[in-house]
Write a protein that holds these residues in place. Structure first.
Motif, PDB file in Angstrom:
ATOM      1  N   VAL A   1       0.844  -1.210   0.000  1.00  0.00           N
ATOM      2  CA  VAL A   1       0.000   0.000   0.000  1.00  0.00           C
ATOM      3  C   VAL A   1       0.876   1.255   0.000  1.00  0.00           C
ATOM      4  N   VAL A   2       1.865   1.281   0.882  1.00  0.00           N
ATOM      5  CA  VAL A   2       2.752   2.444   0.972  1.00  0.00           C
ATOM      6  C   VAL A   2       3.510   2.644  -0.339  1.00  0.00           C
ATOM      7  N   ALA A   3       3.996   1.565  -0.919  1.00  0.00           N
ATOM      8  CA  ALA A   3       4.741   1.664  -2.175  1.00  0.00           C
ATOM      9  C   ALA A   3       3.855   2.168  -3.310  1.00  0.00           C
ATOM     10  N   GLY A   4       2.599   1.740  -3.347  1.00  0.00           N
ATOM     11  CA  GLY A   4       1.680   2.224  -4.378  1.00  0.00           C
ATOM     12  C   GLY A   4       1.463   3.729  -4.286  1.00  0.00           C
ATOM     13  N   VAL A   5       1.263   4.215  -3.079  1.00  0.00           N
ATOM     14  CA  VAL A   5       1.077   5.658  -2.863  1.00  0.00           C
ATOM     15  C   VAL A   5       2.364   6.410  -3.203  1.00  0.00           C
TER      16      VAL A   5
ATOM     17  N   LEU B   1      10.634   2.434 -12.624  1.00  0.00           N
ATOM     18  CA  LEU B   1      10.484   3.289 -11.444  1.00  0.00           C
ATOM     19  C   LEU B   1       9.579   2.623 -10.407  1.00  0.00           C
ATOM     20  N   GLN B   2       8.499   2.022 -10.888  1.00  0.00           N
ATOM     21  CA  GLN B   2       7.575   1.339  -9.970  1.00  0.00           C
ATOM     22  C   GLN B   2       8.286   0.179  -9.270  1.00  0.00           C
ATOM     23  N   GLY B   3       9.065  -0.592 -10.003  1.00  0.00           N
ATOM     24  CA  GLY B   3       9.807  -1.701  -9.402  1.00  0.00           C
ATOM     25  C   GLY B   3      10.819  -1.227  -8.374  1.00  0.00           C
ATOM     26  N   ALA B   4      11.496  -0.126  -8.683  1.00  0.00           N
ATOM     27  CA  ALA B   4      12.481   0.419  -7.747  1.00  0.00           C
ATOM     28  C   ALA B   4      11.820   0.904  -6.466  1.00  0.00           C
ATOM     29  N   VAL B   5      10.688   1.601  -6.593  1.00  0.00           N
ATOM     30  CA  VAL B   5       9.977   2.099  -5.404  1.00  0.00           C
ATOM     31  C   VAL B   5       9.464   0.930  -4.572  1.00  0.00           C
ATOM     32  N   PHE B   6       8.847  -0.070  -5.227  1.00  0.00           N
ATOM     33  CA  PHE B   6       8.332  -1.222  -4.479  1.00  0.00           C
ATOM     34  C   PHE B   6       9.471  -1.968  -3.791  1.00  0.00           C
TER      35      PHE B   6
ATOM     36  N   LEU C   1      12.412  -0.803  -2.807  1.00  0.00           N
ATOM     37  CA  LEU C   1      12.934   0.025  -1.719  1.00  0.00           C
ATOM     38  C   LEU C   1      12.021  -0.039  -0.492  1.00  0.00           C
ATOM     39  N   VAL C   2      10.727   0.135  -0.702  1.00  0.00           N
ATOM     40  CA  VAL C   2       9.781   0.118   0.420  1.00  0.00           C
ATOM     41  C   VAL C   2       9.743  -1.268   1.057  1.00  0.00           C
ATOM     42  N   LYS C   3       9.723  -2.325   0.249  1.00  0.00           N
ATOM     43  CA  LYS C   3       9.673  -3.691   0.783  1.00  0.00           C
ATOM     44  C   LYS C   3      10.911  -3.981   1.618  1.00  0.00           C
TER      45      LYS C   3
ATOM     46  N   VAL D   1      10.665  -2.121   4.967  1.00  0.00           N
ATOM     47  CA  VAL D   1       9.698  -2.742   5.882  1.00  0.00           C
ATOM     48  C   VAL D   1      10.241  -4.066   6.418  1.00  0.00           C
ATOM     49  N   ASP D   2      10.844  -4.888   5.546  1.00  0.00           N
ATOM     50  CA  ASP D   2      11.423  -6.161   5.996  1.00  0.00           C
ATOM     51  C   ASP D   2      12.526  -5.926   7.023  1.00  0.00           C
ATOM     52  N   ARG D   3      13.367  -4.955   6.740  1.00  0.00           N
ATOM     53  CA  ARG D   3      14.479  -4.651   7.655  1.00  0.00           C
ATOM     54  C   ARG D   3      13.949  -4.152   8.997  1.00  0.00           C
ATOM     55  N   GLY D   4      12.932  -3.292   8.953  1.00  0.00           N
ATOM     56  CA  GLY D   4      12.319  -2.801  10.185  1.00  0.00           C
ATOM     57  C   GLY D   4      11.689  -3.923  10.993  1.00  0.00           C
ATOM     58  N   GLY D   5      11.021  -4.849  10.302  1.00  0.00           N
ATOM     59  CA  GLY D   5      10.427  -5.997  10.989  1.00  0.00           C
ATOM     60  C   GLY D   5      11.476  -6.874  11.648  1.00  0.00           C
ATOM     61  N   ALA D   6      12.589  -7.085  10.958  1.00  0.00           N
ATOM     62  CA  ALA D   6      13.671  -7.891  11.533  1.00  0.00           C
ATOM     63  C   ALA D   6      14.262  -7.207  12.769  1.00  0.00           C
TER      64      ALA D   6
END
Length: 111
Positions: free
Chosen positions: A44-48, A82-87, A89-91, A94-99
């Protein structure tokens, strides 16, 4: 039944009895739901974020669809990259924050 099937059957019996697969640790079990929720939130965040970045980069409200016959290859592929890069980066964020969150709760880094 071949040796591989026997191993799978034995594993299924052990998982059924114990409630978890051998080798699963607490960090993996804790990280699974965090990772799943984080992935949904990241999407959701990456889409926005992508929509905002596309507006800044292109000056257009909407990114082109790959099948739009009025758009050229360059614009379509630039938007996709650009969409792939943003997704990505955000993923990763988020994964790093969760870890880091799991490490803060358990004291060890999830595998």
């Amino acid at each position: 039944m071949g040796p591989a099937a026997a191993n799978v059957a034995e594993l299924a019996v052990r998982v059924g009895r114990s409630g978890y697969a051998p080798g699963m640790n607490t960090q993996k079990v804790m990280y699974k739901p965090i990772g799943m929720v984080g992935g949904a939130v990241a999407g959701v965040v990456a889409g926005v974020a992508f929509k905002q970045v596309w507006r800044i980069v292109s000056g257009k409200r909407e990114a082109p669809h790959a099948t739009d016959p009025t758009k050229g290859w360059t614009e379509i592929l630039l938007a996709a990259a650009l969409q792939g890069a943003v997704f990505g980066l955000v993923k990763a964020a988020v994964d790093r924050g969760g870890a880091h969150g799991v490490k803060a709760l358990t004291g060890t880094w999830p595998d």
